[in-house]
Scaffold this motif. Structure first.
Motif, PDB file in Angstrom:
ATOM      1  N   GLU A   1      19.031 -13.081  62.905  1.00 45.20           N
ATOM      2  CA  GLU A   1      17.737 -12.933  63.537  1.00 45.20           C
ATOM      3  C   GLU A   1      16.660 -12.778  62.471  1.00 45.20           C
ATOM      4  N   LEU A   2      15.450 -13.168  62.800  1.00 40.81           N
ATOM      5  CA  LEU A   2      14.326 -13.049  61.882  1.00 40.81           C
ATOM      6  C   LEU A   2      13.788 -11.630  61.920  1.00 40.81           C
ATOM      7  N   ILE A   3      13.669 -10.996  60.746  1.00 41.18           N
ATOM      8  CA  ILE A   3      13.124  -9.655  60.615  1.00 41.18           C
ATOM      9  C   ILE A   3      11.817  -9.763  59.844  1.00 41.18           C
ATOM     10  N   ILE A   4      10.754  -9.158  60.378  1.00 38.34           N
ATOM     11  CA  ILE A   4       9.462  -9.152  59.697  1.00 38.34           C
ATOM     12  C   ILE A   4       9.092  -7.707  59.417  1.00 38.34           C
ATOM     13  N   ASN A   5       8.738  -7.415  58.166  1.00 38.93           N
ATOM     14  CA  ASN A   5       8.286  -6.078  57.786  1.00 38.93           C
ATOM     15  C   ASN A   5       6.834  -6.156  57.388  1.00 38.93           C
ATOM     16  N   ARG A   6       6.015  -5.264  57.933  1.00 40.54           N
ATOM     17  CA  ARG A   6       4.623  -5.162  57.526  1.00 40.54           C
ATOM     18  C   ARG A   6       4.548  -4.272  56.304  1.00 40.54           C
ATOM     19  N   ASP A   7       3.423  -4.279  55.622  1.00 38.05           N
ATOM     20  CA  ASP A   7       3.258  -3.449  54.435  1.00 38.05           C
ATOM     21  C   ASP A   7       3.476  -1.975  54.746  1.00 38.05           C
ATOM     22  N   SER A   8       3.281  -1.582  55.984  1.00 37.50           N
ATOM     23  CA  SER A   8       3.487  -0.184  56.371  1.00 37.50           C
ATOM     24  C   SER A   8       4.966   0.176  56.385  1.00 37.50           C
ATOM     25  N   GLY A   9       5.827  -0.833  56.268  1.00 39.57           N
ATOM     26  CA  GLY A   9       7.264  -0.597  56.291  1.00 39.57           C
ATOM     27  C   GLY A   9       7.859  -0.655  57.686  1.00 39.57           C
ATOM     28  N   GLU A  10       7.023  -0.819  58.706  1.00 39.66           N
ATOM     29  CA  GLU A  10       7.531  -0.907  60.071  1.00 39.66           C
ATOM     30  C   GLU A  10       8.321  -2.197  60.220  1.00 39.66           C
ATOM     31  N   GLN A  11       9.520  -2.084  60.715  1.00 39.91           N
ATOM     32  CA  GLN A  11      10.362  -3.260  60.885  1.00 39.91           C
ATOM     33  C   GLN A  11      10.170  -3.825  62.287  1.00 39.91           C
ATOM     34  N   LYS A  12      10.028  -5.128  62.369  1.00 32.88           N
ATOM     35  CA  LYS A  12       9.911  -5.797  63.659  1.00 32.88           C
ATOM     36  C   LYS A  12      11.028  -6.814  63.762  1.00 32.88           C
ATOM     37  N   LEU A  13      11.727  -6.807  64.854  1.00 28.85           N
ATOM     38  CA  LEU A  13      12.831  -7.719  65.080  1.00 28.85           C
ATOM     39  C   LEU A  13      12.366  -8.773  66.062  1.00 28.85           C
ATOM     40  N   LEU A  14      12.486 -10.024  65.688  1.00 31.31           N
ATOM     41  CA  LEU A  14      12.070 -11.127  66.546  1.00 31.31           C
ATOM     42  C   LEU A  14      13.231 -12.077  66.769  1.00 31.31           C
ATOM     43  N   GLY A  15      13.394 -12.503  67.978  1.00 33.48           N
ATOM     44  CA  GLY A  15      14.337 -13.568  68.279  1.00 33.48           C
ATOM     45  C   GLY A  15      15.803 -13.209  68.198  1.00 33.48           C
ATOM     46  N   ALA A  16      16.178 -11.972  68.428  1.00 32.30           N
ATOM     47  CA  ALA A  16      17.587 -11.611  68.415  1.00 32.30           C
ATOM     48  C   ALA A  16      18.246 -12.049  69.718  1.00 32.30           C
ATOM     49  N   VAL A  17      19.546 -12.312  69.638  1.00 33.38           N
ATOM     50  CA  VAL A  17      20.319 -12.731  70.804  1.00 33.38           C
ATOM     51  C   VAL A  17      21.601 -11.909  70.851  1.00 33.38           C
ATOM     52  N   ALA A  18      21.905 -11.355  72.020  1.00 24.71           N
ATOM     53  CA  ALA A  18      23.158 -10.628  72.232  1.00 24.71           C
ATOM     54  C   ALA A  18      24.047 -11.466  73.139  1.00 24.71           C
ATOM     55  N   PHE A  19      25.354 -11.373  72.922  1.00 24.16           N
ATOM     56  CA  PHE A  19      26.316 -12.112  73.733  1.00 24.16           C
ATOM     57  C   PHE A  19      27.422 -11.160  74.162  1.00 24.16           C
ATOM     58  N   LYS A  20      27.843 -11.280  75.424  1.00 27.66           N
ATOM     59  CA  LYS A  20      28.922 -10.430  75.933  1.00 27.66           C
ATOM     60  C   LYS A  20      29.731 -11.206  76.966  1.00 27.66           C
ATOM     61  N   ARG A  21      31.045 -11.106  76.881  1.00 27.65           N
ATOM     62  CA  ARG A  21      31.951 -11.657  77.889  1.00 27.65           C
ATOM     63  C   ARG A  21      32.326 -10.516  78.829  1.00 27.65           C
ATOM     64  N   ILE A  22      32.051 -10.717  80.114  1.00 22.26           N
ATOM     65  CA  ILE A  22      32.426  -9.754  81.150  1.00 22.26           C
ATOM     66  C   ILE A  22      33.680 -10.307  81.816  1.00 22.26           C
ATOM     67  N   THR A  23      34.787  -9.578  81.737  1.00 22.77           N
ATOM     68  CA  THR A  23      36.024 -10.051  82.349  1.00 22.77           C
ATOM     69  C   THR A  23      35.919  -9.983  83.865  1.00 22.77           C
ATOM     70  N   SER A  24      36.830 -10.662  84.525  1.00 28.42           N
ATOM     71  CA  SER A  24      36.861 -10.631  85.986  1.00 28.42           C
ATOM     72  C   SER A  24      37.033  -9.196  86.485  1.00 28.42           C
ATOM     73  N   ALA A  25      37.913  -8.424  85.856  1.00 25.50           N
ATOM     74  CA  ALA A  25      38.131  -7.030  86.264  1.00 25.50           C
ATOM     75  C   ALA A  25      36.851  -6.208  86.093  1.00 25.50           C
ATOM     76  N   GLN A  26      36.130  -6.404  84.995  1.00 29.22           N
ATOM     77  CA  GLN A  26      34.867  -5.695  84.781  1.00 29.22           C
ATOM     78  C   GLN A  26      33.826  -6.112  85.813  1.00 29.22           C
ATOM     79  N   LEU A  27      33.795  -7.394  86.135  1.00 29.98           N
ATOM     80  CA  LEU A  27      32.839  -7.914  87.113  1.00 29.98           C
ATOM     81  C   LEU A  27      33.088  -7.317  88.500  1.00 29.98           C
ATOM     82  N   LEU A  28      34.352  -7.150  88.855  1.00 31.33           N
ATOM     83  CA  LEU A  28      34.696  -6.586  90.161  1.00 31.33           C
ATOM     84  C   LEU A  28      34.289  -5.120  90.278  1.00 31.33           C
TER      85      LEU A  28
END
Length: 174
Positions: free
Chosen positions: A20-47
């Motif tokens: 993911e793209l990380i942008i830091n300003r001169d103040s040191g504040e970190q900004k996260l842009l464009g992150a993607v999370a992925f998760k597989r939900i099993t049939s048992a979890q879905l139920l």
């Protein structure tokens, strides 16, 4: 955390651990842009998704809120789920089943009750009726996938979830 190697117009940037793209300003504040999370939900979890929401994105720390931008859901072909009643729809929430909703609603009828492969997309909550469609971001809280009411029955397909998100400080003055 992130190795920042380049500066462009006074802004430093780099690539995070999940590309993911990380942008830091001169103040040191970190900004996260464009992150993607992925998760597989099993049939048992879905139920059991109403009673046991599944964490999609872990909490990010004190004062930092996760802002989901959109979610894609994919169900491969398989035995259709049944027992889908009115209101048994999927949403993203902060923390757990009682947490604040932070996505639009994904209707399960015509989606999980199909034997064929299905894909759905949903964005942030929208205005409906007299509801403004805004929500209060929750700092240091995970994002979970939750089935709003009841539990569905049978079915064999796993559910694949992809969530695009940003991070933000919940208290800011600039």
């Amino acid at each position: 955390m992130v190795d920042i190697r380049t500066s462009l117009h006074g802004r430093k940037f780099g690539i995070g651990p999940r590309d993911e793209l990380i942008i830091n300003r001169d103040s040191g504040e970190q900004k996260l842009l464009g992150a993607v999370a992925f998760k597989r939900i099993t049939s048992a979890q879905l139920l059991a998704l109403n009673a046991t929401p599944q964490t999609i994105i872990a909490a990010q720390g004190a004062g930092i809120a996760i802002i989901p931008l959109r979610m894609a859901l994919y169900k491969p072909a398989g035995t259709a789920y049944d027992g889908i009643a009115t209101g048994e729809d999927l949403v993203l929430k902060y923390t757990g089943s009682a947490g604040a909703q932070c996505s639009g609603v994904v209707e399960m009828t015509g989606f999980l009750d199909q034997a064929t492969a299905q894909t759905r997309m949903v964005g942030m909550p929208g205005a409906t009726g007299t509801t403004a469609g805004d929500y209060a971001p929750v700092a240091n809280a995970p994002i979970v996938l939750h089935l709003l009411t009841g539990e569905i029955a049978t079915g064999t397909s796993d559910l694949y979830v992809r969530v695009w998100y940003d991070l933000m400080k919940t208290a800011f003055t600039d």
